[in-house]
Design a protein around this motif. Structure first.
Motif, short mmCIF file in Angstrom:
data_model
loop_
_atom_site.label_atom_id
_atom_site.label_comp_id
_atom_site.label_asym_id
_atom_site.label_seq_id
_atom_site.Cartn_x
_atom_site.Cartn_y
_atom_site.Cartn_z
N ASP A 13 0.84 -1.20 0.00
CA ASP A 13 0.00 0.00 0.00
C ASP A 13 0.88 1.25 0.00
O ASP A 13 0.58 2.24 -0.70
CB ASP A 13 -0.92 0.02 1.22
N GLN A 15 3.86 1.52 -1.23
CA GLN A 15 4.43 1.61 -2.57
C GLN A 15 3.39 2.14 -3.56
O GLN A 15 3.69 2.98 -4.40
CB GLN A 15 4.93 0.23 -3.02
N THR A 16 2.16 1.69 -3.47
CA THR A 16 1.08 2.13 -4.36
C THR A 16 0.81 3.62 -4.15
O THR A 16 0.62 4.38 -5.12
CB THR A 16 -0.20 1.30 -4.11
N ALA A 18 2.93 5.86 -2.95
CA ALA A 18 4.10 6.59 -3.45
C ALA A 18 4.06 6.70 -4.97
O ALA A 18 4.33 7.77 -5.55
CB ALA A 18 5.38 5.90 -3.01
N ASN A 19 3.69 5.62 -5.65
CA ASN A 19 3.59 5.66 -7.11
C ASN A 19 2.49 6.60 -7.57
O ASN A 19 2.64 7.32 -8.57
CB ASN A 19 3.35 4.25 -7.67
N ALA A 20 1.36 6.61 -6.85
CA ALA A 20 0.25 7.50 -7.20
C ALA A 20 0.67 8.96 -7.02
O ALA A 20 0.37 9.82 -7.87
CB ALA A 20 -0.98 7.17 -6.37
N LEU A 22 3.74 10.10 -7.08
CA LEU A 22 4.74 10.37 -8.12
C LEU A 22 4.07 10.62 -9.47
O LEU A 22 4.44 11.55 -10.20
CB LEU A 22 5.70 9.18 -8.21
N GLU A 23 3.08 9.84 -9.80
CA GLU A 23 2.37 10.01 -11.07
C GLU A 23 1.62 11.33 -11.11
O GLU A 23 1.69 12.07 -12.10
CB GLU A 23 1.39 8.84 -11.28
N GLU A 24 0.93 11.68 -10.04
CA GLU A 24 0.19 12.95 -9.98
C GLU A 24 1.16 14.14 -10.01
O GLU A 24 0.89 15.17 -10.63
CB GLU A 24 -0.70 13.02 -8.72
#
Length: 152
Positions: A13, A15-16, A18-20, A22-24
């Motif tokens: 969670d 990691q998810t 952090a990726n979200a 980073l993407e935003e």
């Protein structure tokens, strides 16, 4: 640069999340770059429009100048007038030398002296006329007759 610490119950969670984030963040940065690029393009277009307007005005002024003075090429016309004046000045110098030689070697009543003086005056008048037509004031020089007579 952003430093994040993400705490979650599950590492997947975290990691998810952090990726979200980073993407935003990437989307936001791209959007800001697009805005900056559009601002720069708008500024460049405005500058181009102003430059084109100045060019159009300058061309219109050149056309009006050419029409007013009936010139095809103002630079060529000025160069031509300068060439005429230069040639006349050369002729004047030659005639002045010739007059000096005549006055030094001939009798004062010799008709050639009067003819040389007349040629000199005609050349001077022509130089004056050329300078007047180009808008340049004539240079004032001493009369060659007084110069030559003071030397004899």
């Amino acid at each position: 640069m952003i430093d994040l610490r993400i705490l979650a119950f599950d590492p997947v969670d975290a990691q998810t999340i952090a990726n979200a984030i980073l993407e935003e963040g990437g989307i936001l940065i791209n959007r800001l770059n697009d805005i900056a690029r559009e601002d720069a393009l708008r500024y460049a277009r405005d500058e181009l429009d102003r430059a084109q307007d100045r060019l159009r005005e300058a061309r219109q002024e050149v056309t009006e100048f050419r029409n007013r003075y009936q010139l095809v090429d103002p630079v060529a016309d000025v160069q031509s007038q300068i060439g005429v004046v230069t040639s006349l000045q050369q002729q004047l110098a030659e005639q002045l030398v010739g007059l000096g030689l005549l006055q030094a070697n001939a009798q004062p009543e010799d008709p050639r002296i009067g003819q040389a003086e007349l040629r000199i005056q005609v050349i001077r008048d022509q130089i004056e006329a050329e300078r007047q037509s180009s808008g340049r004031p004539a240079a004032r020089r001493p009369c060659p007759m007084s110069w030559a007579s003071s030397r004899s």
